[in-house]
Design a protein around this motif. Structure first.
Motif, mmCIF file in Angstrom:
data_model
loop_
_atom_site.group_PDB
_atom_site.id
_atom_site.type_symbol
_atom_site.label_atom_id
_atom_site.label_comp_id
_atom_site.label_asym_id
_atom_site.label_seq_id
_atom_site.Cartn_x
_atom_site.Cartn_y
_atom_site.Cartn_z
ATOM 1 N N VAL A 256 43.795 -82.574 -41.873
ATOM 2 C CA VAL A 256 43.260 -83.302 -41.602
ATOM 3 C C VAL A 256 43.529 -84.788 -41.835
ATOM 4 N N ARG A 257 43.790 -85.613 -41.135
ATOM 5 C CA ARG A 257 44.258 -86.861 -41.646
ATOM 6 C C ARG A 257 43.245 -88.007 -41.820
ATOM 7 N N TRP A 258 43.391 -88.859 -42.860
ATOM 8 C CA TRP A 258 42.384 -89.917 -43.390
ATOM 9 C C TRP A 258 43.074 -90.852 -43.039
ATOM 10 N N GLN A 259 42.414 -92.027 -42.401
ATOM 11 C CA GLN A 259 43.066 -93.168 -42.092
ATOM 12 C C GLN A 259 41.797 -94.500 -42.097
ATOM 13 N N LEU A 260 42.361 -95.545 -42.646
ATOM 14 C CA LEU A 260 41.841 -96.806 -42.291
ATOM 15 C C LEU A 260 42.081 -97.423 -40.835
ATOM 16 N N VAL A 261 40.952 -97.644 -40.264
ATOM 17 C CA VAL A 261 41.098 -98.053 -38.661
ATOM 18 C C VAL A 261 40.564 -99.382 -38.517
ATOM 19 N N ILE A 282 39.620 -95.845 -32.239
ATOM 20 C CA ILE A 282 39.830 -94.542 -33.054
ATOM 21 C C ILE A 282 40.565 -93.622 -31.958
ATOM 22 N N GLU A 283 40.550 -93.673 -30.691
ATOM 23 C CA GLU A 283 41.539 -92.843 -30.008
ATOM 24 C C GLU A 283 43.025 -93.098 -30.066
ATOM 25 N N SER A 284 43.447 -94.355 -30.489
ATOM 26 C CA SER A 284 44.721 -94.735 -30.608
ATOM 27 C C SER A 284 45.264 -94.144 -31.987
ATOM 28 N N ALA A 285 44.111 -94.223 -33.192
ATOM 29 C CA ALA A 285 44.505 -93.496 -34.260
ATOM 30 C C ALA A 285 44.846 -92.128 -34.301
ATOM 31 N N LEU A 286 43.961 -91.447 -33.464
ATOM 32 C CA LEU A 286 44.066 -89.943 -33.327
ATOM 33 C C LEU A 286 45.328 -89.621 -32.740
ATOM 34 N N ARG A 292 46.681 -83.636 -35.489
ATOM 35 C CA ARG A 292 45.810 -83.136 -36.650
ATOM 36 C C ARG A 292 44.359 -83.770 -36.394
ATOM 37 N N SER A 293 43.361 -83.295 -37.047
ATOM 38 C CA SER A 293 42.010 -83.867 -36.828
ATOM 39 C C SER A 293 41.985 -85.067 -37.637
ATOM 40 N N LEU A 294 41.128 -86.072 -37.504
ATOM 41 C CA LEU A 294 41.041 -87.220 -38.076
ATOM 42 C C LEU A 294 39.733 -87.693 -38.713
ATOM 43 N N VAL A 295 39.755 -88.262 -39.874
ATOM 44 C CA VAL A 295 38.708 -88.839 -40.449
ATOM 45 C C VAL A 295 38.935 -90.178 -40.728
ATOM 46 N N CYS A 296 38.216 -91.182 -40.149
ATOM 47 C CA CYS A 296 38.498 -92.462 -40.306
ATOM 48 C C CYS A 296 37.244 -93.492 -40.748
ATOM 49 N N ARG A 297 37.734 -94.430 -41.560
ATOM 50 C CA ARG A 297 36.743 -95.535 -41.839
ATOM 51 C C ARG A 297 37.333 -96.829 -41.136
ATOM 52 N N CYS A 334 39.591 -82.600 -34.205
ATOM 53 C CA CYS A 334 38.110 -83.072 -34.242
ATOM 54 C C CYS A 334 38.472 -84.521 -34.747
ATOM 55 N N VAL A 335 37.478 -85.360 -34.656
ATOM 56 C CA VAL A 335 37.301 -86.724 -34.914
ATOM 57 C C VAL A 335 36.079 -86.915 -35.727
ATOM 58 N N TRP A 336 35.914 -87.765 -37.035
ATOM 59 C CA TRP A 336 34.848 -87.946 -37.490
ATOM 60 C C TRP A 336 34.870 -89.586 -38.098
#
Length: 426
Positions: A256-261, A282-286, A292-297, A334-336
């Motif tokens: 799972v990748r954590w990112q600031l978007v 969010i779609e671009s970050a994914l 991988r799955s994405l959890v973003c702020r 997945c995305v959150w």
């Protein structure tokens, strides 16, 4: 003789992710992905060792997330080590501050290919090639207890033999922002005669020195928004006859990748348009996560007519819930959306307001000065300290790092504008 080994640390198996999982609510696929993320990263580590035909794996502390590791986490570790044993790959483990050896609940025996370093003294274990030639040595020592007070680095001495010498230690080599367990100076390690220091504790991958190498692989799986970007381990290509030719390759293992978007609100005057732009971001970050799955702020930025709306916590929460509702339900990837942070500017000249000789101007000048004034920033930190030491608040709040503190100052300046001008709604 050339050979390969893998260096990883800070697996934090069984990490609870409690706050995040409680937010996931009615998205079971997301919850499952998050719950097994550290385990999935470990499984990828095992497969990497097999694929690279590594001679051995070095794990430099914090294998488990807590002193009371669950039976399932211990069994998961053993299964992975047994997989390595099937391919004649050894494993060397030191324990750190999260999983010290005084923990009483070790309920699972580890396979014979695994050596766990004790906590009483530095041990050195030889590694031989198929023809019994000494290939390498691995020296290490585990934490006796969570509050390890010994200067463990002083007890390391490289063996006097023709081989590639590795030292495994969980420690802090001058890294602010991390608890100061076994604090070390880089020169202390470089001068010990080892060819490779396999370190753990710092969660960012860092090569502090080459020839000899002093290396933090970082954590294998990000567990909060403070741990963004790729996470993984190092594949080390070594030569016992020419240690100076050591080569490192960082390999991403996070599930799972954590990112600031960042989402720019410039030119928008309707919230639904901003939601569309956020969904696109969010779609671009994914797409950058490599499957991988994405959890973003989300960081909403820019000068916008929406400033007043976006300053309302209720609007922010409504936007967050809407974005979460619209996320796809498929499980992999997945995305959150972890949260939304608004750092917008009103359509106004803050520079002009800062120059005015009034209360708002004075507040804006203080906020701007604090950005580059260490003494003033320290005064603000001291004023906030009772909040973070409160017996209830400290369970859910962490003291801000430099980046978060800068954002707090910016938020305070904008709040002053919001309260003290007609444009801001006063």
């Amino acid at each position: 003789m050339e050979f390969v080994f893998v260096h990883a640390a800070d697996l934090h198996l069984d990490s609870p992710l409690q706050g995040l999982l409680s937010d996931v609510g009615d998205k079971p696929p997301v919850a499952r992905t998050l719950q097994r993320s550290t385990s999935a990263a470990f499984e990828s580590l095992v497969e990497l060792c097999i694929r690279e035909k590594a001679r051995f794996l070095v794990l430099s502390g914090d294998i488990y997330d807590g002193e009371t590791s669950s039976l399932s986490a211990q069994l998961r570790l053993r299964r992975g080590l047994e997989r390595l044993a099937e391919h004649d790959i050894k494993a060397f483990i030191v324990h750190g501050n999260h999983d010290p050896l005084d923990t009483a609940n070790r309920a699972v025996s580890l396979p014979a290919n695994t050596h766990v370093f004790g906590s009483e003294a530095v041990e050195t274990v030889p590694v031989h090639a198929a023809d019994h030639t000494l290939l390498a040595t691995v020296s290490g020592v585990s934490y006796r207890s969570k509050r390890e007070t010994r200067q463990l680095q002083t007890h390391f001495e490289a063996p006097d033999s023709q081989a590639f010498h590795i030292a495994a230690l969980h420690c802090n080599v001058g890294n602010s922002g991390y608890e100061d367990y076994v604090p070390c100076l880089l020169d202390e390690l470089v001068g010990k005669g080892f060819h490779y220091w396999a370190l753990g504790h710092v969660h960012e991958n860092r090569v502090l020195h080459t020839a000899p190498h002093v290396v933090y692989p970082g954590c294998m799986q990000g567990r909060s928004i403070r741990e963004t970007g790729p996470r993984g381990c190092y594949v080390v290509r070594a030569d016992s006859d020419a240690p100076q030719n050591t080569g490192l390759e960082f390999v991403e293992l996070d599930a799972v990748r954590w990112q600031l978007v960042e989402v720019g609100a410039e030119g928008l005057d309707m919230l639904d348009a901003l939601l569309d732009r956020a969904a696109e971001a969010i779609e671009s970050a994914l797409e950058t996560c490599g499957g991988r799955s994405l959890v973003c702020r989300l960081h909403v930025t820019g000068r916008t007519p929406l400033f007043r709306d976006l300053s309302d916590p209720n609007v922010q929460q409504d936007m967050l819930e809407k974005l979460r509702q619209d996320l796809p339900d498929h499980s992999e990837p997945c995305v959150w959306v972890e949260s939304i942070r608004v750092n917008c500017l009103p359509e106004a000249d803050l520079e002009r307001c800062r120059e005015a000789q009034d209360l708002l101007g004075e507040a804006l000048r203080i906020a701007a000065e604090a950005g580059g004034n260490d003494q003033l920033r320290q005064q603000f930190r001291e004023a906030l300290q009772p909040l973070f030491e409160h017996r209830r608040a400290r369970k859910i709040l962490e003291p801000p790092d430099d980046q978060d503190f800068g954002l707090l100052l910016e938020d305070a300046a904008l709040l002053c504008y919001d309260l003290l001008t007609e444009e801001g709604g006063a």
